[in-house]
Design a protein around this motif. Structure first.
Motif, PDB file in Angstrom:
ATOM      1  N   VAL A 215      31.651  46.042  37.296  1.00 23.86           N
ATOM      2  CA  VAL A 215      31.993  44.944  38.214  1.00 23.86           C
ATOM      3  C   VAL A 215      33.497  44.673  38.211  1.00 23.86           C
ATOM      4  N   LEU A 216      34.133  44.798  37.050  1.00 22.81           N
ATOM      5  CA  LEU A 216      35.568  44.526  36.995  1.00 22.81           C
ATOM      6  C   LEU A 216      36.351  45.577  37.780  1.00 22.81           C
ATOM      7  N   ASN A 217      35.994  46.843  37.607  1.00 26.77           N
ATOM      8  CA  ASN A 217      36.729  47.894  38.314  1.00 26.77           C
ATOM      9  C   ASN A 217      36.528  47.797  39.817  1.00 26.77           C
ATOM     10  N   VAL A 218      35.303  47.529  40.239  1.00 29.40           N
ATOM     11  CA  VAL A 218      35.057  47.409  41.676  1.00 29.40           C
ATOM     12  C   VAL A 218      35.820  46.204  42.231  1.00 29.40           C
ATOM     13  N   TYR A 219      35.832  45.114  41.465  1.00 26.85           N
ATOM     14  CA  TYR A 219      36.545  43.920  41.923  1.00 26.85           C
ATOM     15  C   TYR A 219      38.043  44.199  42.062  1.00 26.85           C
ATOM     16  N   LEU A 220      38.560  44.977  41.129  1.00 24.05           N
ATOM     17  CA  LEU A 220      39.969  45.351  41.203  1.00 24.05           C
ATOM     18  C   LEU A 220      40.232  46.136  42.487  1.00 24.05           C
TER      19      LEU A 220
ATOM     20  N   ILE B 158      42.580  45.132  45.753  1.00 24.25           N
ATOM     21  CA  ILE B 158      43.727  45.943  46.152  1.00 24.25           C
ATOM     22  C   ILE B 158      43.579  46.336  47.626  1.00 24.25           C
ATOM     23  N   PHE B 159      42.398  46.853  47.985  1.00 25.85           N
ATOM     24  CA  PHE B 159      42.175  47.303  49.357  1.00 25.85           C
ATOM     25  C   PHE B 159      42.327  46.161  50.343  1.00 25.85           C
ATOM     26  N   ILE B 160      41.632  45.065  50.063  1.00 27.28           N
ATOM     27  CA  ILE B 160      41.652  43.945  51.007  1.00 27.28           C
ATOM     28  C   ILE B 160      43.059  43.382  51.122  1.00 27.28           C
ATOM     29  N   GLY B 161      43.648  43.080  49.979  1.00 25.12           N
ATOM     30  CA  GLY B 161      44.970  42.457  49.975  1.00 25.12           C
ATOM     31  C   GLY B 161      45.986  43.313  50.721  1.00 25.12           C
ATOM     32  N   TRP B 162      45.985  44.589  50.375  1.00 30.24           N
ATOM     33  CA  TRP B 162      47.001  45.485  50.938  1.00 30.24           C
ATOM     34  C   TRP B 162      46.825  45.627  52.449  1.00 30.24           C
TER      35      TRP B 162
ATOM     36  N   TYR C 148      33.460  40.226  52.650  1.00 37.37           N
ATOM     37  CA  TYR C 148      32.235  39.485  52.359  1.00 37.37           C
ATOM     38  C   TYR C 148      31.610  39.923  51.041  1.00 37.37           C
ATOM     39  N   ILE C 149      31.731  41.217  50.739  1.00 40.72           N
ATOM     40  CA  ILE C 149      31.208  41.682  49.439  1.00 40.72           C
ATOM     41  C   ILE C 149      32.003  41.061  48.293  1.00 40.72           C
ATOM     42  N   SER C 150      33.321  40.938  48.509  1.00 42.73           N
ATOM     43  CA  SER C 150      34.169  40.476  47.403  1.00 42.73           C
ATOM     44  C   SER C 150      33.825  39.052  46.971  1.00 42.73           C
ATOM     45  N   ILE C 151      33.203  38.279  47.859  1.00 40.43           N
ATOM     46  CA  ILE C 151      32.928  36.874  47.496  1.00 40.43           C
ATOM     47  C   ILE C 151      31.843  36.755  46.426  1.00 40.43           C
ATOM     48  N   PRO C 152      30.621  37.294  46.668  1.00 39.10           N
ATOM     49  CA  PRO C 152      29.653  37.249  45.557  1.00 39.10           C
ATOM     50  C   PRO C 152      30.126  38.078  44.360  1.00 39.10           C
TER      51      PRO C 152
END
Lengths: 266, 385, 128
Positions: free
Chosen positions: B132-137, B141-145, B166-170
């Motif tokens: 979960v931590l790696n996917v969240y990272l 990165i993808f969204i922000g960039w 939307y995935i990043s929220i849960p």
């Protein structure tokens, strides 16, 4: 001893051949003979290994011998510092072995008396559940085993074990102070561990594989038979089952549901 | 956009050099730890996790809190937060980087870390935490960039980013829930064995993270021509207020269960932390310090007139950060190990190398944060101009 | 091209640094060592597997043994000729090849390999 006399003689014979000149003896045997001879050894055929510590027969001298035997056979270093101590089998007072079981009217016979503690080789071990790499796992014969080649040293198992049975190599055991470990490593046929991995009692899996009983049990037997009883809890005729049928026994923290397989006769 | 990070003022470069110095010292101390083993830390067979894992836990919370700016904007269409979602996302990125480093420096045998992937064991919560931590990272990165570069070009961000948002929220909730499960499922560690652990973690994350973000917004406003906005900061202040109230409320629930049931194991760790046990009182002043800061924070946050004054909000946020840091970064992990399984007490305190390694990790995180914020703020300035 | 001069000089310096190990070691090639057999190993003639296989793949065999012993509890290895061996570096391999320094280390050193087996396992004392 958890085996009848006839079987014991067979083991004794075989382990004499193997124990000393191990592989040489095996080279003499053809493969089929080897398998057949091993099948005869009940100690290699356990389904659920367990231990009884019979405190009625135990005394400080036996405990000391048991600990010494284990430390010697498994190259356990002495750092002279309780913070980083490696403990496979060790002693602890009644009230700290069974916290919450002591009460104010308890007799001096129990309060402050040392008990012999080791890994409980739980039926449902939390340490194995939490290990992220499978470096520790439950073998089919009930032993909670360690793979020191795979351990990454995350110490999750130490947090998971409710018995304090796991030790971490905070430093290189070969750098333990020489004056406390003059003969280290004491058993050249057994590895030391590298710094950064977790270790614990394995019920002497390496000895069981050769048909020998665990080192602590052997040491206890030399002084008094039955102070430690090792055997197959799955076999209703085993000595360990007979002892457990005959005496009332307790286990450490059974309420946690881990199913400890080390029993104490008080 | 990376070029934005390479053009900066003397202050910017000076700050990066300052952080590099700490990174260097921390790295040197880590090399020492790598060759000598973890015995150079204050950890022991009784307190087998310490400062590193505490910081890890705290920073997972900071990372998760990024969702507190993402969620109102994308789910509730709260437009004001559009200005600062990128700050929340980049804060999450740097927090996760620190999480990874804290786990790495805590491992006894780092070269074997890939064993978690080579021999995956899904029954271990650590395995899931890694995922979960790696996917969240990656998500952040993808969204922000992508959102930032779209903003720079004056276009809408690509469509494929929307589902990721939307995935990043849960997902943000999941990282801290899974991290709580590291602790909350262990038999015999009564301080951690509580169903409310994940809820407590999230509450403390959603006050400490946004509190840090508010302070960062103040700094950004001071150092650049980009103003994160008055309304934005005020809304964040409200979020911090509610989350801090929940955080303290959840802790009081723990106190009730422990002290009304009066089950010794449930009380021991709490008594140790606040009053000491058998003369061992190392964390007592810290815990009362945390209590004082928590009370100050609550008073300043609950009274709207105070909270809305930015100077006071800054003090409140600082208090929240200190209180939650002591609670989660220091007491939570150590408290779980005291007393030990034998009902004996062995205390813990980090050693100097341990603290320097931790500072090195923090400096690395702030280095990443500074570079990312520099990029984000430069883009914002460019767009505004 | 802007700054052509600077770039070319930079490139030359860069390539020079990159090639440093080659000219530093030029003309100093060390001779590949030959593993030496003890009388006991010579007499045995066969190892647990073909010599050619052992030469190239002993590490894979050892890794398999390690896996089988520690994780599977299978401690005996049946060679293709039917002989049974106890799977142990210390007790089986180094029993024949009791000259670890000449049989193992020499070549590992030459290849710049340091197997971490010996961080934990203890090589039997060599008889000289």
């Amino acid at each position: 001893m958890d085996i009848d006399r006839r079987k014991f003689l067979k083991i004794a014979g075989l382990s004499a051949v193997m124990g000393i000149g191990g592989k040489a003896a095996f080279e003499l045997l053809a493969p089929k003979e080897l398998e057949a001879s091993l099948r005869e050894v009940p100690l290699t055929q356990g389904k659920k290994w367990g231990m009884v510590v019979n405190m009625a027969k135990m005394d400080d001298e036996i405990m000391k011998r048991c600990m010494e035997a284990c430390n010697r056979v498994h190259n356990i270093p002495n750092f002279g510092d309780p913070r980083v101590e490696i403990k496979w089998i060790w002693e602890e007072t009644y009230e700290h072995s069974f916290p919450g079981q002591e009460h104010e009217y308890i007799g001096e016979k129990y309060l402050g008396r040392n008990f012999l503690l080791m890994c409980n080789h739980c039926t449902d071990p939390p340490c194995c559940r939490v290990c992220p790499t499978g470096a520790t796992w439950k073998r089919e014969d009930g032993i909670v085993m360690m793979d020191w080649h795979r351990c990454i040293g995350c110490r999750f198992c130490m947090a998971g074990c409710p018995y304090g049975s796991r030790s971490f190599n905070w430093g290189d055991p070969r750098k333990a102070p020489k004056e406390l470990n003059p003969d280290f490593p004491t058993n050249r046929d057994y590895p030391t561990r590298s710094k950064g991995v977790v270790e614990k009692c394995t019920f002497c899996d390496e000895r069981i594989a050769r048909g020998q009983i665990p080192a602590c049990v052997e040491a206890a037997n030399e002084i008094r038979e039955g102070a430690l009883v090792f055997g197959d809890l799955d076999d209703p005729d085993s000595d360990i089952r007979k002892v457990l049928r005959a005496h009332y026994s307790i286990r450490r923290k059974p309420e946690l549901g881990t199913g400890p397989n080390v029993y104490y006769i008080i | 956009m990376l070029d934005k990070a390479l053009k900066g003022s003397a202050t910017y470069w000076g700050w990066l050099l300052f952080l590099l110095a700490f990174i260097g010292v921390g790295f040197g101390c880590y090399l020492y730890q790598f060759s000598e083993g973890l015995r150079i830390t204050g950890m022991s067979r009784d307190v087998s996790w310490g400062f590193y894992i505490g910081q890890f836990t705290y920073l997972v919370g900071v990372a998760a809190s990024g969702v507190m700016v993402v969620l109102p904007y994308y789910i509730h269409n709260y437009k004001a937060f559009a200005r600062i979602t990128i700050l929340g996302e980049f804060l999450a990125v740097s927090a996760i980087v620190m999480c990874g480093l804290f786990i790495s420096v805590d491992l006894g045998y780092l070269p074997r870390v890939m064993n978690i992937i080579l021999y995956p064991h899904p029954n271990s919560i650590l395995f899931w935490d890694m995922i979960v931590l790696n996917v969240y990272l990656l998500l952040n990165i993808f969204i922000g960039w992508n959102v930032l570069s779209a903003e720079r070009k004056g276009v809408h961000y690509p469509k494929w980013i929307t589902p990721l948002i939307y995935i990043s929220i849960p997902w943000a909730f999941s990282i801290h829930t899974v991290t709580a499960f590291l602790y909350a499922g262990l038999p015999g560690r009564h301080f951690w064995l509580t169903a409310i652990m994940a809820a407590r973690f999230l509450a403390s994350a959603f006050c400490s993270g946004p509190a840090l973000l508010i302070l960062l917004c103040f700094i950004v406003r001071k150092l650049s021509r980009f103003d994160p906005g008055k309304e934005q900061i005020r809304t964040l202040g409200g979020i911090v207020a509610y989350a801090m109230i929940l955080n303290v409320f959840f802790f009081l629930l723990e106190l009730f269960t422990a002290f009304y049931s009066r089950i010794p194991e449930h009380m021991h760790a709490i008594v140790y932390l606040f009053f000491g046990l058998e003369g061992h009182t190392r964390l007592v002043p810290w815990m009362w310090g945390a209590t004082v800061f928590a009370v100050i924070a609550l008073v300043l946050l609950i009274i709207p007139q105070l909270r809305r004054r930015e100077g006071i909000l800054a003090i409140a946020c600082g208090s929240v950060i200190v209180a939650t840091w002591i609670d989660k970064g220091l007491a939570l992990v150590v408290g779980g190990f005291i007393p030990n399984p034998f009902d004996r007490i062995f205390e813990y305190w980090p050693t100097t190398p341990e603290v320097f390694i931790s500072l090195g990790v923090y400096a690395t995180g702030f280095f990443v944060l500074s570079v990312l914020y520099k990029i984000a703020v430069s883009v914002k300035e460019e767009v505004a101009a | 091209m802007y700054d052509a001069g600077k770039i070319i000089v930079g490139l030359i310096i860069g390539i020079g640094l990159l090639l440093f190990p080659f000219y530093y070691n030029a003309g100093k090639a060390a001779k590949a060592p030959e593993p030496q057999l003890t009388p006991k190993a010579k007499e045995a003639k066969v190892c647990v597997a073909e010599t050619s296989y052992m030469k190239t793949s002993h590490m894979h065999l050892l890794e398999r043994w390690r896996q089988e012993v520690v994780r599977g509890g299978e401690r005996y290895y049946t060679a293709s000729n039917g002989k049974v061996y106890y799977k142990s570096v210390e007790e089986t391999c180094l029993d024949c090849h009791s000259n670890k320094s000449k049989f193992c280390d020499q070549c590992h050193d030459y290849m710049r390999i340091s197997p971490y087996c010996w961080d934990c396992h203890i090589a039997p004392k060599e008889t000289k």
